[in-house]
Design an enzyme around this catalytic site. Sequence first.
Site, PDB file in Angstrom:
ATOM      1  N   LYS A  26       0.838  -1.210   0.000  1.00 48.56           N
ATOM      2  CA  LYS A  26       0.000   0.000   0.000  1.00 48.56           C
ATOM      3  C   LYS A  26       0.867   1.252   0.000  1.00 48.56           C
ATOM      4  O   LYS A  26       0.599   2.192  -0.753  1.00 48.56           O
ATOM      5  CB  LYS A  26      -0.926  -0.051   1.232  1.00 48.56           C
ATOM      6  CG  LYS A  26      -1.903   1.090   1.314  1.00 48.56           C
ATOM      7  CD  LYS A  26      -3.166   0.678   2.039  1.00 48.56           C
ATOM      8  CE  LYS A  26      -2.965   0.470   3.537  1.00 48.56           C
ATOM      9  NZ  LYS A  26      -2.774   1.743   4.274  1.00 48.56           N
ATOM     10  N   SER A  27       1.879   1.294   0.833  1.00 53.67           N
ATOM     11  CA  SER A  27       2.732   2.486   0.919  1.00 53.67           C
ATOM     12  C   SER A  27       3.397   2.787  -0.424  1.00 53.67           C
ATOM     13  O   SER A  27       3.447   3.941  -0.870  1.00 53.67           O
ATOM     14  CB  SER A  27       3.826   2.273   1.969  1.00 53.67           C
ATOM     15  OG  SER A  27       3.269   2.145   3.244  1.00 53.67           O
TER      16      SER A  27
ATOM     17  N   ARG B 187       2.750   6.039  -3.203  1.00 48.51           N
ATOM     18  CA  ARG B 187       3.891   6.875  -3.621  1.00 48.51           C
ATOM     19  C   ARG B 187       4.089   6.817  -5.130  1.00 48.51           C
ATOM     20  O   ARG B 187       4.419   7.838  -5.764  1.00 48.51           O
ATOM     21  CB  ARG B 187       5.156   6.431  -2.875  1.00 48.51           C
ATOM     22  CG  ARG B 187       5.136   6.892  -1.402  1.00 48.51           C
ATOM     23  CD  ARG B 187       6.086   6.078  -0.547  1.00 48.51           C
ATOM     24  NE  ARG B 187       6.215   6.570   0.822  1.00 48.51           N
ATOM     25  CZ  ARG B 187       5.339   6.335   1.806  1.00 48.51           C
ATOM     26  NH1 ARG B 187       4.249   5.599   1.576  1.00 48.51           N
ATOM     27  NH2 ARG B 187       5.544   6.802   3.024  1.00 48.51           N
TER      28      ARG B 187
ATOM     29  N   GLY C 196      -5.256   7.752   5.771  1.00 51.48           N
ATOM     30  CA  GLY C 196      -4.359   8.750   6.344  1.00 51.48           C
ATOM     31  C   GLY C 196      -3.134   8.946   5.474  1.00 51.48           C
ATOM     32  O   GLY C 196      -2.656  10.071   5.288  1.00 51.48           O
TER      33      GLY C 196
ATOM     34  N   SER D 223       6.915   9.068  12.304  1.00 45.07           N
ATOM     35  CA  SER D 223       5.866   8.960  11.293  1.00 45.07           C
ATOM     36  C   SER D 223       6.431   9.156   9.898  1.00 45.07           C
ATOM     37  O   SER D 223       6.897  10.247   9.536  1.00 45.07           O
ATOM     38  CB  SER D 223       4.770  10.000  11.551  1.00 45.07           C
ATOM     39  OG  SER D 223       3.910  10.050  10.426  1.00 45.07           O
TER      40      SER D 223
ATOM     41  N   ASP E 229       1.829  -1.328  11.843  1.00 49.98           N
ATOM     42  CA  ASP E 229       0.493  -1.771  11.423  1.00 49.98           C
ATOM     43  C   ASP E 229       0.214  -3.227  11.803  1.00 49.98           C
ATOM     44  O   ASP E 229      -0.883  -3.733  11.558  1.00 49.98           O
ATOM     45  CB  ASP E 229       0.344  -1.605   9.907  1.00 49.98           C
ATOM     46  CG  ASP E 229       0.337  -0.132   9.512  1.00 49.98           C
ATOM     47  OD1 ASP E 229      -0.053   0.709  10.346  1.00 49.98           O
ATOM     48  OD2 ASP E 229       0.733   0.184   8.373  1.00 49.98           O
TER      49      ASP E 229
HETATM   50  C1  S3P Z   1       2.521   4.686   6.226  1.00 49.20           C
HETATM   51  C2  S3P Z   1       3.059   5.019   7.422  1.00 49.20           C
HETATM   52  C3  S3P Z   1       2.525   4.568   8.716  1.00 49.20           C
HETATM   53  C4  S3P Z   1       1.552   3.404   8.577  1.00 49.20           C
HETATM   54  C5  S3P Z   1       0.603   3.600   7.437  1.00 49.20           C
HETATM   55  C6  S3P Z   1       1.369   3.763   6.124  1.00 49.20           C
HETATM   56  C7  S3P Z   1       3.128   5.217   4.997  1.00 49.20           C
HETATM   57  O1  S3P Z   1       1.868   5.653   9.351  1.00 49.20           O
HETATM   58  O2  S3P Z   1       0.821   3.209   9.770  1.00 49.20           O
HETATM   59  O3  S3P Z   1      -0.269   2.497   7.317  1.00 49.20           O
HETATM   60  O4  S3P Z   1       2.867   4.690   3.901  1.00 49.20           O
HETATM   61  O5  S3P Z   1       3.903   6.185   5.079  1.00 49.20           O
HETATM   62  P1  S3P Z   1       2.721   6.726  10.202  1.00 49.20           P
HETATM   63  O6  S3P Z   1       3.809   7.179   9.339  1.00 49.20           O
HETATM   64  O7  S3P Z   1       1.800   7.855  10.540  1.00 49.20           O
HETATM   65  O8  S3P Z   1       3.180   5.969  11.417  1.00 49.20           O
END
Ligand code: S3P
Length: 456
Positions: free
Chosen positions: A35-36, A40, A107, A180, A332
């Site tokens: 997902k990350s 991006r 988020g 974060s 996560d």
């Molecule tokens: C993520 C960072 C994490 C993670 C989220 C994905 C990302 O959050 O919990 O599911 O892709 O950068 P935080 O960076 O706020 O900890």
Amino acid sequence: MPSETQLKSHGGPARPLSAVGATAFRGAIRVPGDKSISHRALIFGALATGETRITGMLEGEDVLNTAKAMAAMGAAVERDGRDWVVRGRGTGGLVQPDGDLDFGNSGTGVRLVMGAIAGHPIAARCVGDVSLSSRPMRRVLGPLSEMGLLTEPADAARLPMTLKGSDRLVPMTYTLPVASAQVKSAILIAGLMTRGATTVIEPEPTRDHTERMLSYFGAEIDVGDTAEGRCIVLNGPAELTGRPVHVPSDPSSTAFPVAAALLVPGSDLTVQGVLANPTRTGLYTTLREMGADLTMENVREEGGEPIADVHVRASSLKGVTVPPERAPSMIDEYPMLAVIAAFADGTTRMEGLGELRVKETDRLAATADGLSANGVDVSIDGDALVVRGNGGAARGGGTVATHLDHRIAMAFLVMGLASERPVTVNDATPIATSFPEFEDLMTGLGAQFSPCEARA
Ligand code: S3P
């Protein structure tokens, strides 16, 4: 532009689901893309010139909402066979969207895109679902407003809000007050559109996909270690060039079939092509410490990221202490680990989990509540979660409130595959945000799910 059906946001009625049991999980599978990295690839593709072809992109609702947002700001985003192709506008080239940008549950989507909007002279209203609308945004808006971003209302802390970007953003140096990757990434993305060096210092290392991918797309970015922590320096304005991106399987989604294989007797499962970036593999380290028969095999590199096949066999586990400094690399995965800990022999103490309180829901509370509803001895001690396992199958029999949180839903469904009695989640719809194939994939491996009426 992706079609409405591809980009549908979840909503509508809750869908209760029970996990009633499982036969041994055997064989080799793949899980959807990370997902990350998918978020991006879409954002950087939109900020690049030329074409970014994304192979293996996660087609979960979170990522599709990011695709829709980048399309609304002028990038061409299309599905092409099994790939997605982005034709970008170049840094500084995004245009004002006509309507609201709806980030649904994500988020990561909204916070990273805030960094992109910040560096453009456009106004964009950002909205999300009930969960996202309750999550803190000041952590990103604080530094971005120092760089020049304005919001309406001026002191906006939560969605919905309107962002007013600028083509005169100033670079900054920022030390992360919380570990974060989202905050780090938003600042670096905004830095692409500034003149000068944007520096982020992270006292605790967080996932580094932004740094890796920005460098791959041609940005001038340096990473070094200092006394204060990891220091990332990006020189702006940056020009990004579209590149092919291969998205490896998501280690966070992998956690669910791996956990099922550990807990269901007789299992022997391989998950292929999983992202093995050390900023993401804390769960696998922890499981080995607990005595799991788990190996990372065939380690190789693809598209600038290490990947591996995760091979796991059903195992007897023992409780461990998980140190706070490991939290960013498995942030996560705590709901799933806490469920696994309920089946282990002895106490598992997971420390440094304050950030879990601001995820899709308060995951510390939701995990503890779900475990207690299923007869597990659990407590919250400050920002630590303490689970006393019974060295065998957990009792089960409870109903768990998922609070629009995909990982709470999946973790407790896995619990029900191995517990004495079925486990019910009151709403399985959030699973579509990150792992739409979850039920089909798990059923194909031996999981038994049953639709039902939730009691709570
Ligand atoms: C993520 C960072 C994490 C993670 C989220 C994905 C990302 O959050 O919990 O599911 O892709 O950068 P935080 O960076 O706020 O900890």
